[in-house]
Scaffold this motif. Sequence first.
Motif, PDB file in Angstrom:
ATOM      1  N   ALA A   6     -37.781  11.493  40.455  1.00 28.66           N
ATOM      2  CA  ALA A   6     -38.414  10.640  41.469  1.00 28.66           C
ATOM      3  C   ALA A   6     -39.796  11.171  41.838  1.00 28.66           C
ATOM      4  O   ALA A   6     -40.729  10.389  42.067  1.00 28.66           O
TER       5      ALA A   6
ATOM      6  N   GLY B 226     -35.149   7.979  32.356  1.00 23.46           N
ATOM      7  CA  GLY B 226     -34.731   6.612  32.626  1.00 23.46           C
ATOM      8  C   GLY B 226     -33.660   6.118  31.675  1.00 23.46           C
ATOM      9  O   GLY B 226     -32.885   5.212  32.003  1.00 23.46           O
TER      10      GLY B 226
ATOM     11  N   ASP C  79     -30.590   7.389  33.433  1.00 19.20           N
ATOM     12  CA  ASP C  79     -30.515   7.055  34.862  1.00 19.20           C
ATOM     13  C   ASP C  79     -31.004   5.626  35.027  1.00 19.20           C
ATOM     14  O   ASP C  79     -32.204   5.388  35.186  1.00 19.20           O
TER      15      ASP C  79
ATOM     16  N   LEU D 217     -33.370   4.841  38.006  1.00 16.43           N
ATOM     17  CA  LEU D 217     -34.715   5.377  37.813  1.00 16.43           C
ATOM     18  C   LEU D 217     -35.457   4.559  36.760  1.00 16.43           C
ATOM     19  O   LEU D 217     -36.631   4.228  36.929  1.00 16.43           O
TER      20      LEU D 217
END
Length: 218
Positions: free
Chosen positions: A69, A127, A130, A133
């Motif tokens: 993040a 990504g 996740d 994300l």
Amino acid sequence: MSKPLDTASSQAKAPDATRRSDRSRRAILDAALALVGEVGYNKLTIEAIAARAGVGKQTIYRWWPSKAAVLLDASLALAGEAAEGGAWAFPDTGDLAADLKTVLRATVDEFADERYAAPARALAAAGATDPELGARFTERLLEPQLALYETRLRGARDAGLLPADTDLRLVVEMLVGPLTYRWLMRTGPLAHAHADALVDAVLHGVGYVTGRRPPAGA
């Protein structure tokens, strides 16, 4: 009797919490970008980012849930600086092929610049495992850039330089996808000549009408 407190003077000398917070946030983003280029994503840690930025790791966790993040926001800040500098101003000279080659050549140069390449490669990898994300990465970073391609292609289609039934998003992905794949998978060298050949092949395939659009008002 003690001297009365000069309230105005005290307020003037009080630290600006907002400014301090902005400085800390900027230092964290800069540290994340620098470190991911130096050590790679796997070895990147919140502790290392905090140490480089000169803040406590709890300061980072107050704003971000993970190192991915942090990297996403750092990449967004970097993209914002590029946009402010005109790097993402999509050209419209009336020559679609030339304009696309200009942009893809700039993309090749960006992929060769570790300031951009290291965090982008890390976010693409993170990504993939996740989904949340990955969705944010696509929505906040990729989609605004892809929209610029679509806008330029739409102008060419409206001018009759592309068939009326051209699927603009498909053309964008045909242009950007192969270049990104070659960069991510390292299947071959990235060069301006490759970007130019890609543009020529895609435009030929979709039926681009070679020619320069007349200037407005002509």
